[in-house]
Design a protein around this motif. Structure first.
Motif, PDB file in Angstrom:
ATOM      1  N   ASP A  99       0.719  -1.101   0.103  1.00  0.00           N
ATOM      2  CA  ASP A  99      -0.054   0.005   0.012  1.00  0.00           C
ATOM      3  C   ASP A  99       1.009   1.123   0.101  1.00  0.00           C
ATOM      4  N   GLU A 100       0.490   2.261  -0.732  1.00  0.00           N
ATOM      5  CA  GLU A 100       0.854   3.528  -0.678  1.00  0.00           C
ATOM      6  C   GLU A 100       0.280   4.792   0.040  1.00  0.00           C
ATOM      7  N   PHE A 101       0.696   5.505   0.794  1.00  0.00           N
ATOM      8  CA  PHE A 101       0.480   6.402   1.721  1.00  0.00           C
ATOM      9  C   PHE A 101       0.734   7.654   1.101  1.00  0.00           C
ATOM     10  N   ALA A 102      -0.113   8.876   1.517  1.00  0.00           N
ATOM     11  CA  ALA A 102       0.313  10.304   1.017  1.00  0.00           C
ATOM     12  C   ALA A 102      -0.575  11.185   2.195  1.00  0.00           C
ATOM     13  N   ALA A 103       0.054  11.937   2.941  1.00  0.00           N
ATOM     14  CA  ALA A 103      -0.722  13.045   3.672  1.00  0.00           C
ATOM     15  C   ALA A 103      -0.262  14.329   3.505  1.00  0.00           C
ATOM     16  N   GLU A 104      -1.361  15.207   3.395  1.00  0.00           N
ATOM     17  CA  GLU A 104      -0.917  16.696   3.221  1.00  0.00           C
ATOM     18  C   GLU A 104      -0.606  17.359   4.415  1.00  0.00           C
ATOM     19  N   PHE A 105       0.117  18.214   4.489  1.00  0.00           N
ATOM     20  CA  PHE A 105       0.473  19.145   5.610  1.00  0.00           C
ATOM     21  C   PHE A 105       0.611  20.458   5.144  1.00  0.00           C
ATOM     22  N   TRP A 106       0.033  21.603   5.737  1.00  0.00           N
ATOM     23  CA  TRP A 106      -0.092  22.812   5.602  1.00  0.00           C
ATOM     24  C   TRP A 106       0.696  23.604   6.540  1.00  0.00           C
ATOM     25  N   LEU A 107       1.251  24.738   6.222  1.00  0.00           N
ATOM     26  CA  LEU A 107       1.928  25.671   7.086  1.00  0.00           C
ATOM     27  C   LEU A 107       1.854  27.181   6.433  1.00  0.00           C
ATOM     28  N   ARG A 108       1.571  28.179   7.312  1.00  0.00           N
ATOM     29  CA  ARG A 108       1.296  29.462   7.079  1.00  0.00           C
ATOM     30  C   ARG A 108       1.639  30.387   8.036  1.00  0.00           C
ATOM     31  N   THR A 109       1.924  31.888   8.125  1.00  0.00           N
ATOM     32  CA  THR A 109       2.206  32.501   9.034  1.00  0.00           C
ATOM     33  C   THR A 109       0.955  32.970   9.635  1.00  0.00           C
ATOM     34  N   THR A 110       1.059  33.231  10.733  1.00  0.00           N
ATOM     35  CA  THR A 110      -0.225  33.655  11.466  1.00  0.00           C
ATOM     36  C   THR A 110      -0.857  35.085  11.325  1.00  0.00           C
ATOM     37  N   PRO A 111      -2.043  35.410  11.730  1.00  0.00           N
ATOM     38  CA  PRO A 111      -2.416  36.933  11.479  1.00  0.00           C
ATOM     39  C   PRO A 111      -1.591  37.721  12.292  1.00  0.00           C
ATOM     40  N   GLU A 112      -1.324  37.191  13.504  1.00  0.00           N
ATOM     41  CA  GLU A 112      -0.374  38.135  14.282  1.00  0.00           C
ATOM     42  C   GLU A 112       1.229  38.431  14.083  1.00  0.00           C
ATOM     43  N   SER A 113       1.512  37.661  12.889  1.00  0.00           N
ATOM     44  CA  SER A 113       2.947  37.759  12.510  1.00  0.00           C
ATOM     45  C   SER A 113       3.305  38.872  11.883  1.00  0.00           C
ATOM     46  N   THR A 114       4.293  39.764  12.028  1.00  0.00           N
ATOM     47  CA  THR A 114       4.673  40.817  11.525  1.00  0.00           C
ATOM     48  C   THR A 114       5.888  40.792  10.359  1.00  0.00           C
ATOM     49  N   TYR A 115       6.167  39.368  10.280  1.00  0.00           N
ATOM     50  CA  TYR A 115       7.155  39.166   9.353  1.00  0.00           C
ATOM     51  C   TYR A 115       7.033  37.966   8.373  1.00  0.00           C
ATOM     52  N   ALA A 116       7.563  37.883   7.561  1.00  0.00           N
ATOM     53  CA  ALA A 116       7.290  36.560   6.228  1.00  0.00           C
ATOM     54  C   ALA A 116       8.276  35.598   7.182  1.00  0.00           C
ATOM     55  N   GLY A 117       8.569  34.456   6.499  1.00  0.00           N
ATOM     56  CA  GLY A 117       9.298  33.374   6.942  1.00  0.00           C
ATOM     57  C   GLY A 117       9.649  32.461   5.901  1.00  0.00           C
ATOM     58  N   ARG A 118      10.429  31.377   6.359  1.00  0.00           N
ATOM     59  CA  ARG A 118      10.780  30.276   5.296  1.00  0.00           C
ATOM     60  C   ARG A 118      11.075  28.904   5.997  1.00  0.00           C
ATOM     61  N   ILE A 119      10.496  27.833   5.340  1.00  0.00           N
ATOM     62  CA  ILE A 119      10.840  26.528   5.921  1.00  0.00           C
ATOM     63  C   ILE A 119      12.224  26.136   5.662  1.00  0.00           C
TER      64      ILE A 119
END
Length: 229
Positions: A99-119
């Motif tokens: 069996d093959e498996f795949a799972a999504e995972f999402w990331l984003r900055t919060t509304p309180e964040s005042t800076y951009a970022g990077r993974i």
């Protein structure tokens, strides 16, 4: 016969009036001088003035939130609060060989964040692999292209981490995956896709997938804020 000096003449009303007038003038001059002195001090004080300025300094804010479905985001900032990825029934040990498996995972900055970022990195948490984790192999983490989806097989995007099995993972992110910033709003979500395949035969000394035995692993997705002048 000795002459008797003439008796002193009584002071006339006119002379008394002149003396009294002189005393009043002297008092008036003294009084005027006192008033002028006070007036001079007050006048000098008006030549000095001040203005004030105040500066307020504070650190910006940077925070990231995540989701296992791209809709419900929350804080999963520790191993004990890790988001559970939806690999079908992988963690329930309901997998069948091959069996093959795949799972999504999402990331984003919060509304309180005042800076951009990077993974910056995706790592296996130390001592997190449990059960028959070696039976789930060919682990890959994809950075999914915008508009594409996380499915088994072909994924449109870039592999950013990989490993032989659930207990093995090597991060391979070049330059970081950008996380956007929006003023007083959450940034655009970035999608990752975790994939693995259950073994279908004995491989490199690993026994066949055993029925009823679970496998589990935990990963950390590390990010950092970015700031351009």
């Amino acid at each position: 016969m000795t002459a008797t000096p003439p008796a002193s003449r009584p002071e006339t009303f006119e002379s008394q009036t002149r003396a009294h007038s002189r005393r009043r003038k002297i008092k008036a001059v003294v009084a005027a001088g006192t008033v002028l002195g006070i007036g001079a001090v007050a006048t000098l004080a008006t030549w000095n003035d001040s203005e004030f300025a105040q500066g307020l300094f504070g650190a910006g804010s940077y925070s990231v939130e995540s989701s296992n479905n791209g809709e419900s985001f929350g804080n999963h900032g520790s191993k004990n609060r890790a988001a559970t990825l939806s690999f079908g029934d992988l963690n329930a040990a309901n997998a069948a060989p091959g069996d093959e498996f795949a799972a999504e995972f999402w990331l984003r900055t919060t509304p309180e964040s005042t800076y951009a970022g990077r993974i910056t990195q995706i790592n296996l948490v130390d001592d997190s692999a449990e059960g028959q984790y070696e039976n789930f192999r060919d682990v890959e983490v994809w950075h999914v292209d915008e508009g594409s989806s996380c499915t088994t097989g072909t994924v449109q995007g870039t592999v950013v981490a990989s490993g032989d099995h659930l207990g093995d993972l090597t991060s391979a992110i070049n330059g970081g995956i950008p996380l956007s910033y929006k003023n007083e709003a959450a940034g655009d979500a970035v999608q990752l896709c975790f994939q693995a395949t259950a073994t279908d035969s004995e491989t490199d000394g690993v026994p066949d997938l055993r029925s009823g035995v679970e496998a589990r692993a935990t990963w950390s997705i590390e990010t950092e804020s970015t700031h351009e002048d």
